[in-house]
Design an enzyme around this catalytic site. Structure first.
Site, PDB file in Angstrom:
ATOM      1  N   ARG A 170      16.883 118.471  12.922  1.00 53.05           N
ATOM      2  CA  ARG A 170      17.239 119.867  13.197  1.00 53.05           C
ATOM      3  C   ARG A 170      16.022 120.754  12.939  1.00 53.05           C
ATOM      4  O   ARG A 170      15.464 120.745  11.839  1.00 53.05           O
ATOM      5  CB  ARG A 170      18.395 120.293  12.284  1.00 53.05           C
ATOM      6  N   HIS A 188      16.783 131.193  13.497  1.00 55.21           N
ATOM      7  CA  HIS A 188      16.735 130.983  12.042  1.00 55.21           C
ATOM      8  C   HIS A 188      15.859 132.093  11.451  1.00 55.21           C
ATOM      9  O   HIS A 188      14.850 131.846  10.803  1.00 55.21           O
ATOM     10  CB  HIS A 188      16.201 129.576  11.717  1.00 55.21           C
ATOM     11  N   GLU A 202      23.333 130.923   9.587  1.00 59.32           N
ATOM     12  CA  GLU A 202      23.757 131.736   8.451  1.00 59.32           C
ATOM     13  C   GLU A 202      23.738 133.244   8.712  1.00 59.32           C
ATOM     14  O   GLU A 202      22.930 133.979   8.126  1.00 59.32           O
ATOM     15  CB  GLU A 202      22.896 131.422   7.216  1.00 59.32           C
ATOM     16  N   ASN A 250      26.268 124.901   6.187  1.00 59.84           N
ATOM     17  CA  ASN A 250      25.239 124.749   5.164  1.00 59.84           C
ATOM     18  C   ASN A 250      25.924 124.892   3.820  1.00 59.84           C
ATOM     19  O   ASN A 250      26.578 125.898   3.545  1.00 59.84           O
ATOM     20  CB  ASN A 250      24.155 125.822   5.293  1.00 59.84           C
ATOM     21  N   TYR A 289      25.443 124.427  -0.405  1.00 61.39           N
ATOM     22  CA  TYR A 289      24.552 124.196  -1.542  1.00 61.39           C
ATOM     23  C   TYR A 289      25.287 124.202  -2.878  1.00 61.39           C
ATOM     24  O   TYR A 289      24.874 123.540  -3.815  1.00 61.39           O
ATOM     25  CB  TYR A 289      23.444 125.251  -1.570  1.00 61.39           C
ATOM     26  N   GLU A 328      22.862 121.699   6.609  1.00 61.13           N
ATOM     27  CA  GLU A 328      21.938 121.774   5.470  1.00 61.13           C
ATOM     28  C   GLU A 328      22.692 121.426   4.195  1.00 61.13           C
ATOM     29  O   GLU A 328      23.842 121.850   4.010  1.00 61.13           O
ATOM     30  CB  GLU A 328      21.362 123.191   5.277  1.00 61.13           C
TER      31      GLU A 328
HETATM   32  C1  FCB Z   1      19.419 128.323   3.469  1.00 59.06           C
HETATM   33  C2  FCB Z   1      18.471 128.526   4.631  1.00 59.06           C
HETATM   34  C3  FCB Z   1      17.304 127.569   4.641  1.00 59.06           C
HETATM   35  C4  FCB Z   1      16.767 127.310   3.251  1.00 59.06           C
HETATM   36  C5  FCB Z   1      17.883 126.972   2.300  1.00 59.06           C
HETATM   37  C6  FCB Z   1      17.434 126.655   0.892  1.00 59.06           C
HETATM   38  O1  FCB Z   1      20.083 129.514   3.220  1.00 59.06           O
HETATM   39  O2  FCB Z   1      19.157 128.382   5.846  1.00 59.06           O
HETATM   40  O3  FCB Z   1      16.340 128.089   5.507  1.00 59.06           O
HETATM   41  O4  FCB Z   1      16.024 128.379   2.829  1.00 59.06           O
HETATM   42  O5  FCB Z   1      18.818 128.002   2.263  1.00 59.06           O
END
Ligand code: FCB
Length: 457
Positions: free
Chosen positions: A81, A125, A170, A300, A302, A360
């Site tokens: 990607r 992006h 995002e 995405n 985290y 992500e």
């Molecule tokens: C996300 C972004 C990516 C990167 C990660 C850590 O929000 O999409 O570009 O910075 O965080």
């Protein structure tokens, strides 16, 4: 929860990949006819990025394309990607294509296909052409129209070979951090403006989906949202209600329109004058446009959010807290793999997307290079193991997850944090541009090799 994922539990033809974004790795900000983006401007504004870092060189990927493609291939992934820098293709945001800019991505796509890797192309992006910012940026509807034209151009030029398109990465971050908090480009601090931007990012998404359908028939297209499953800090009605509001702000504000339901009414009311409705920005047909059917949802992920009631705080009257006793990454983000399982099952239950791709997932930790040249990033390795285990649990319980992209291929320009926050499977020495596979990268590579063996590929 399983801590070591079993390759056999992932569906056949699963997309196993790594992800990057143009401004974070390419460098070459003014080469071959590229115009400036809002991130060029922002990073060059004193005080905006930690240490005064800019993306001027980044990973110098623009000049190291072939070697980096070999690096990607060496991981054994079957998907990659990346994002296209809009101002490389249209230096002023509109008008005819800059052929040299297009050639770069065309070479990239060919290089991936030659190596047996499926390209996943993100159209936006965050590196908006500065010229469009000068005309109002995302708070202006014209930017959404320009984005539709740009999407048609990219799909027309590369759609013979690219079969997977992500419209916007995002929108929450681009809109809120860029226009309300001001820590991302263009660095504005106006809540109403941020909701105007969010609305036009979603309208732009709809236009881009239509453009991809028209110019790259047979390609798959979707959007990528950053989602955080929410949990109340305590099991009280107040904290539960606060968690619901936070979920509306972070997740439902984007999920509901993308799935054709329009905006969540509870948040519209909390926003008051700042809502796109109150600003008169939601035109007839917008609900249908934002909700135009897609082929997949990109997620995405985290961390999670743990929320408590906070009367008077912001327009949400809530606050995200950091629970004690939890593990945190170098960003202060809680490590919460179980929330990935919960999020996937909830998305499947409440929105029923045709397919979900984790576009992500990853973690930053302060890496050091040992004397023997290795980078032993045990924390990051464990992060990937536990999150893939959590994903496996979601899949066995029925979530239609069809792919996973680790963030990131290599350490890169981490937006407001500059080069201070490393997320790569590959360590980058920004002085020499030497690339070193970290322990996490070896683990991922070996896991993918076992996976290929297990499915007989
Ligand atoms: C996300 C972004 C990516 C990167 C990660 C850590 O929000 O999409 O570009 O910075 O965080």
């Amino acid at each position: 929860m399983t801590s070591t994922p079993d390759p056999l539990h992932f569906p056949p033809r699963f997309a196993w990949g790594v992800a990057t974004a143009s401004y974070q790795i390419e460098g070459a900000p003014a080469e071959d006819g590229k115009g400036p983006s809002i991130w060029d401007t922002f990073s060059h504004t004193p005080g905006q990025v930690r240490g005064g870092d800019t993306g001027d060189v980044a990973c110098d990927h623009y000049h190291r394309l072939e070697a980096d493609l070999d690096l990607i291939q060496s991981l054994g992934v079957n998907a990659y990607r990346f994002s296209v820098a809009w101002p490389r293709l249209q230096p002023a945001g509109r008008g005819p294509v800059n052929q040299q800019g297009l050639d770069f991505y065309s070479r990239m796509v060919d290089g991936l296909l030659t190596r047996g890797i499926t390209p996943w192309l993100t159209l936006y992006h965050w590196d908006l052409p500065q010229a469009l910012q000068d005309q109002g940026g995302w708070p202006s509807r014209d930017t959404a129209l320009a984005f539709g034209e740009y999407a048609a151009l990219v799909a027309g030029a590369l759609g013979d070979r690219v079969k997977h398109f992500i419209t916007v990465n995002e929108p929450w971050v681009a809109a809120f951090l860029g226009h309300a908090v001001g820590i991302h480009a263009p660095g504005h601090t106006d809540l109403a403006e941020s909701y105007a931007a969010a609305h036009h990012l979603l309208v732009g998404h709809g236009l881009a989906v239509q453009a991809v359908r028209a110019h790259a028939p047979g390609a798959q297209v979707g959007i990528t949202l950053n989602l955080y499953e929410g949990y109340p800090a305590t099991d009280t009605p107040e904290d539960r209600a606060a968690t619901r509001r936070q979920d509306g702000f972070q997740n439902r504000w984007y999920l509901d329109p993308v799935f054709g339901r329009g905006y969540p009414q509870d948040i519209v009311e909390l926003l008051g004058d700042a809502s796109p409705q109150a600003q008169g920005l939601v035109l007839p047909g917008d609900v249908e446009l934002m909700g135009v059917p897609t082929d997949f949802l990109g997620v995405n992920m985290y961390s999670r959010s743990v929320v408590e009631d906070a009367p008077g705080e912001g327009f949400l009257h809530s606050r995200a807290i950091q629970p004690q006793g939890s593990e945190y990454t170098g960003f202060g983000w809680e490590v919460a793999p179980q929330s990935l399982t919960d999020l996937m099952l909830r998305l499947q239950r409440e929105y029923d997307p045709p397919a979900i791709y984790i576009t992500e997932n990853g973690a930053t930790y302060p890496d050091t290079v040992n004397e023997d040249g290795t980078v032993q990033d045990a924390d990051r390795t464990r992060y990937f193991q536990t999150h893939l285990g959590a994903l496996e649990d979601a899949i066995t319980q029925g979530a239609k997850v069809r792919g996973y992209f680790a963030w990131s291929l290599m350490d890169n320009f981490e937006w407001a944090e500059g080069y201070d926050k490393r997320f790569g499977l590959v360590y980058v020495d920004f002085g020499t541009q030497a690339r070193t596979l970290k322990q996490s990268g070896r683990w991922y590579r070996d896991f993918l090799a076992r996976t290929r063996k297990a499915v007989g590929a």
